[in-house]
Each structure stands twice: as structure tokens, then as C-alpha cells.
Scaffold this motif. Structure first.
Motif, short mmCIF file in Angstrom:
data_model
loop_
_atom_site.label_atom_id
_atom_site.label_comp_id
_atom_site.label_asym_id
_atom_site.label_seq_id
_atom_site.Cartn_x
_atom_site.Cartn_y
_atom_site.Cartn_z
N LEU A 184 81.74 -7.54 -124.76
CA LEU A 184 82.73 -6.59 -125.52
C LEU A 184 83.45 -7.38 -126.39
N GLY A 185 84.05 -6.53 -127.38
CA GLY A 185 85.06 -7.43 -128.42
C GLY A 185 85.81 -6.15 -129.18
N LEU A 186 86.91 -6.75 -129.83
CA LEU A 186 87.71 -5.82 -130.61
C LEU A 186 87.49 -5.59 -131.98
N LEU A 187 87.31 -4.35 -132.48
CA LEU A 187 86.90 -4.04 -133.83
C LEU A 187 88.20 -3.88 -134.72
N THR A 188 88.32 -4.93 -135.56
CA THR A 188 89.77 -4.96 -136.41
C THR A 188 89.57 -4.05 -137.56
N VAL A 189 90.82 -3.81 -138.04
CA VAL A 189 91.18 -2.89 -139.12
C VAL A 189 90.11 -3.35 -140.59
N ALA A 204 84.41 1.91 -133.12
CA ALA A 204 84.00 1.11 -132.13
C ALA A 204 83.42 1.98 -131.00
N GLN A 205 82.26 1.28 -130.45
CA GLN A 205 81.45 2.25 -129.55
C GLN A 205 80.88 1.07 -128.45
N GLN A 206 80.68 1.52 -127.33
CA GLN A 206 80.21 0.81 -126.22
C GLN A 206 78.88 1.35 -125.82
N TYR A 207 78.02 0.63 -125.41
CA TYR A 207 76.51 1.22 -124.81
C TYR A 207 76.01 0.28 -123.64
N ALA A 208 75.33 0.64 -122.94
CA ALA A 208 74.53 -0.20 -122.25
C ALA A 208 73.03 0.34 -121.93
N PHE A 209 72.28 -0.46 -121.32
CA PHE A 209 70.87 0.22 -120.86
C PHE A 209 70.59 -0.64 -119.46
N GLY A 238 87.20 -4.33 -140.19
CA GLY A 238 85.79 -4.23 -139.55
C GLY A 238 85.11 -5.35 -139.14
N LEU A 239 85.85 -6.49 -138.94
CA LEU A 239 85.22 -7.55 -138.07
C LEU A 239 85.44 -7.56 -136.77
N GLN A 240 84.40 -7.86 -135.96
CA GLN A 240 84.51 -7.94 -134.48
C GLN A 240 84.93 -9.31 -133.71
N GLU A 241 85.94 -9.28 -132.98
CA GLU A 241 86.43 -10.34 -132.41
C GLU A 241 85.93 -10.44 -130.85
#
Length: 229
Positions: A48-53, A180-185, A55-58
Motif C-alpha cells: 500500500l502507498g500514499l497517493l499525493t496531490v 486512490a483505490q485498494q483491491y485484492a484477489f 498523483g505520485l504514489q509513495e
């Protein structure tokens, strides 16, 4: 001013509505393991990460660690409740290169199932659900004395405060910004044949934040919906 206030409220409601939990089953009639079946629960591969203003993901290692531990606990409790014998597998302890290759193969096959069986792409000649990891899974069956393996893979990010504010502002101007979104399978694999006997995808909602024990419980229930356990 009331018009802008109305639009802002609508934008906020839109953001919330877009995070409802969604699930889908690729195989409508999966084979159910017999009572007492030995199930190998592979530690969930979740990042998981942080979606910044901008648009970059940390990357956030702390969030990923919490989510992995929370989802793993829920999967183990689900297996126990169904009277199956289970043991956990931590990929970091695996030394056999064949087993490591299978763990990576599940990610590739799982993403293909997610794409082709859930409407992202189309395979006109593939009508049935007949995915497999190959007979190499017998390596896991023999090494860990297991009949089935339960694999879980998850990715996603959470919007920063600045990102959320920018999305509302953009909505006021009639501009859409990706959220931002989170998914899993997760998939249940017959280790004797390599066949994927069951597969499911879940998209996290506002009440299913994997980073918290309560949210992970809700998310895991969605992820294991109709699981043949």
C-alpha cells in the motif's frame, strides 16, 4: 454560493460512493475441499502507498505490514472456522527456487484472471474458467504436506489530504481526478493438479480499510465471499 455548496456536497458524496466494496466470482461452481483438508495459507502479498496531490504514489511499509498481518489473521480464522487443517507460509522463509517461482507465478496468473474474467480485457476464445499454475504446485504439496493453497495479492493507495481537497476542487470545475483505490484477489489452488478451483476479487470500501483490524475483517469477508471453504 448555494450552487457551489451544492456542487461541493455532490462531489464529496461522489468520492464516498466510489469506494463501496465490490466483489466478483470467476468460477460459479467451485470444487469444495473435503472437511479436514490441509490448506496452506500463503502470507498475503499486499503493498500500500500514499497517493499525493501530484498523483505520485509513495510506498508506505508500515501500512503494508499492518494490512498483511490483518488479512492473514482473518484468512486463518476463516479456515479454522470451517474445520480445515491449515498452516501458514511466510515467503521470506522459502529457499526452494521452484516454490519461489510458483509464488511469483500466482501473481501473473491472478492478474490475468482479474483482467480477462472481470471485464478489463476480452479473450473471445476462452469461455470457461480453466486457469492453472501447473503441476509444479506438487512441490508445495510435498514440502508443506498440503492439499490446497490459498494465495492473496493486494495493491493500492490512499489519497492524501491534499489529494482529496484537489479532487473536490477539480469537481467544482467539472474536472475529474483519479482517486486512490485498494483491491485484492485471492485464489484457492489444488496443489495436486495446479488448478485454480476458486478465485475472487474485492475492491475496498470506506468500511474496509485493510490497515485496521476492523476494516480488514470487513474486507476479508468480501474477499472470501462464497469461498468453498
Amino acid at each position: 454560493m448555494s450552487v457551489f455548496r451544492s456542487v461541493a456536497i455532490t462531489a464529496c458524496l461522489f468520492l464516498a460512493a466510489c469506494t463501496t466494496t465490490n466483489t466478483g466470482l470467476a468460477d460459479k461452481s467451485p470444487t469444495k475441499p473435503a472437511s479436514g483438508a490441509k490448506i496452506l495459507i500463503v502470507q498475503p502479498d499486499i503493498e500500500l502507498g500514499l497517493l499525493t496531490v501530484t498523483g505520485l504514489q509513495e510506498a508506505r511499509a508500515d501500512w503494508s505490514t499492518d494490512a498483511r498481518a490483518n488479512i492473514k489473521r482473518e484468512l486463518e480464522e476463516a479456515a479454522t472456522a470451517k474445520s480445515h487443517v491449515f498452516r501458514s507460509l511466510d515467503p521470506t522463509t522459502v529457499e526452494d527456487p521452484r516454490a519461489l517461482q510458483l509464488l511469483r507465478l500466482h501473481e501473473a496468473v491472478g492478474n490475468s484472471i482479474r483482467g480477462f474474467n472481470y471485464g478489463l480485457y476480452s479473450l473471445p476464445t476462452k469461455k470457461s474458467f480453466d486457469w492453472t499454475l501447473g503441476t509444479g504446485t506438487q512441490t508445495l504439496a510435498q514440502t508443506y504436506d498440503a492439499d490446497y493453497a490459498l494465495f492473496t495479492y493486494g495493491r493500492g493507495a490512499y489519497s492524501s489530504g491534499g489529494r482529496k481537497a484537489a479532487m473536490v476542487g477539480a469537481a467544482l470545475l467539472g474536472v475529474s481526478m483519479p482517486m486512490a483505490q485498494q483491491y485484492a484477489f485471492t485464489s484457492l489452488v489444488d496443489l495436486k493438479t495446479g488448478k485454480v478451483v476458486w478465485f475472487n476479487v474485492a475492491v475496498a470500501g470506506t468500511d474496509s480499510d485493510m490497515r485496521s483490524p476492523e476494516g480488514a475483517e470487513t474486507f476479508a469477508k468480501a474477499l472470501l465471499k462464497d469461498a468453498p471453504l
